[in-house]
Design an enzyme around this catalytic site. Structure first.
Site, short mmCIF file in Angstrom:
data_model
loop_
_atom_site.label_atom_id
_atom_site.label_comp_id
_atom_site.label_asym_id
_atom_site.label_seq_id
_atom_site.Cartn_x
_atom_site.Cartn_y
_atom_site.Cartn_z
NE ARG A 198 -4.23 -1.51 0.22
CZ ARG A 198 -4.38 -2.47 -0.69
NH1 ARG A 198 -3.49 -2.64 -1.66
NH2 ARG A 198 -5.44 -3.26 -0.66
CG HIS A 245 -3.71 -0.06 -6.53
ND1 HIS A 245 -4.04 0.51 -5.32
CD2 HIS A 245 -3.78 -1.40 -6.33
CE1 HIS A 245 -4.31 -0.45 -4.44
NE2 HIS A 245 -4.15 -1.63 -5.05
#
Ligand code: NDP
Length: 312
Positions: free
Chosen positions: A227, A275
């Site tokens: 993340r 992502h």
């Protein structure tokens, strides 16, 4: 015949029809309900990705929340999922394979000097770079759970020397395992390439920072697919500036989408990805979603339930 289940769907509405079709085929007892067109009291279970704060509170009869991905940090923020409700995550081997391919792509780019060879090709130069055997590359993987272990073993399969780090002690054939804070500081000086596939928790936030990066060898590479919050972005820029970090391949960021004026977009030594290193696959994840929804309906404990106090 199992009871009918009203499953609320909260994600990108472009994907609603795709998911509805697969539920109709695989689990006709489950009615997929559009978030914009439902009676909140009739919703039994929610299937979500990044629901906004407070949204889930309106569903008085909700029995649990199924996350449409493996990372649950967003759902554990205050106000997102009411405290009493269980949270279930996906654990899909297809996601591990996708991530292994993405990380390998970055590692191979680095260790097989892809950028240099592309430049030589452009210049029509028949030239080689000094060869470094795979086992001379030490690659550390932070997080060796469902995804990270698969990534680590895929890298080991290429012949790289792989080191893995976890919270609890592990012994996995094919890699050297470290654990806990002291294990981290023992492992870092060995890692020419550091890959992060951790969950984001209070303990792992900014794990890649000016506190830890100085322990890496000079000219190391960072690959982050965990993340954005795992990397302190300003510290990374500082470490690149002084040559401690040679370059970084990043799939995740503190703010997503990455703002168009963010310095990372044009930084020569930072490679930005949107992502996508491992995406939810409807076909490979449907069975476990159906199973989790049915368990929640029957008041039995579904697999892959999140431990809120651990944060993953
Ligand atoms: P798991 O829960 O299966 O594994 C987590 C790993 O991290 C475990 O090895 C765990 O240690 C370790 N860990 C957690 N906290 C600590 C800590 N404080 N110190 C040391 N090690 C720690 O997760 P997954 O492998 O399924 O997923 C990992 C993460 O990957 C997700 O949470 C998500 O953030 C990210 N992800 C990113 C995607 C993308 O597209 N970029 C896609 C999918 C996931 P232990 O084994 O001892 O518990």
């Amino acid at each position: 015949m199992s009871k009918e289940i009203n499953l609320l769907y909260y994600w990108d509405s472009d994907n609603l029809e795709k998911w509805s079709a697969i539920f109709r085929e695989k689990a006709p007892d489950i009615n997929l309900i559009d978030k914009d067109n439902c009676n909140p009291d009739e919703v039994d279970v929610a299937l979500v990705w990044l629901p906004p704060n407070g949204f889930l509170k309106q569903f008085n009869n909700l029995k649990g929340v199924i996350n449409l991905g493996q990372g649950v940090d967003h759902l554990l923020k205050p106000g997102i999922v009411p405290e009493k409700l269980p949270i279930i995550r996906l654990v899909d081997n297809d996601m591990s394979k996708q991530m292994s391919a993405w990380v390998s792509l970055q590692v191979l780019r680095e260790t097989r000097f892809l950028d240099k060879y592309m430049q030589f090709e452009k210049e029509k130069k028949w030239q080689s770079v000094e060869f470094i055997p795979s086992n001379k590359w030490n690659i550390g993987v932070l997080g060796i759970g469902a995804i990270g272990k698969h990534v680590a073993l895929s890298l080991a399969n290429f012949g790289y020397n792989v080191l893995g780090w976890s919270r609890n002690e592990k012994n996995i054939e094919g890699m050297t395992c470290y654990y806990g804070e002291s294990g981290l500081y023992k492992m870092l000086p060995e890692c020419k390439i550091l890959v992060c596939i951790l969950p984001l928790t209070q303990e792992t936030k900014h794990i890649i920072s000016k506190k830890t990066m100085p322990y890496l060898p000079d000219g190391s590479t960072i690959i982050n697919a965990g993340r954005g919050g795992h990397v302190n972005e300003n510290d990374l820029l500082d470490m690149i500036e002084i040559g401690k970090i040679k370059n970084a391949y990043l799939d995740v960021f503190e703010t997503e989408p990455l703002p168009s004026d963010h310095i990372f977009w044009s930084h020569q030594k930072i490679n930005v990805w949107p992502h996508i290193s491992a995406e939810t696959n409807t076909e490979t994840s449907i069975d476990q979603i159906v199973h989790a929804a049915r368990c929640l309906m029957d008041n039995t404990e579904p697999p892959n339930q999140i431990n809120r106090s651990k944060g993953y």
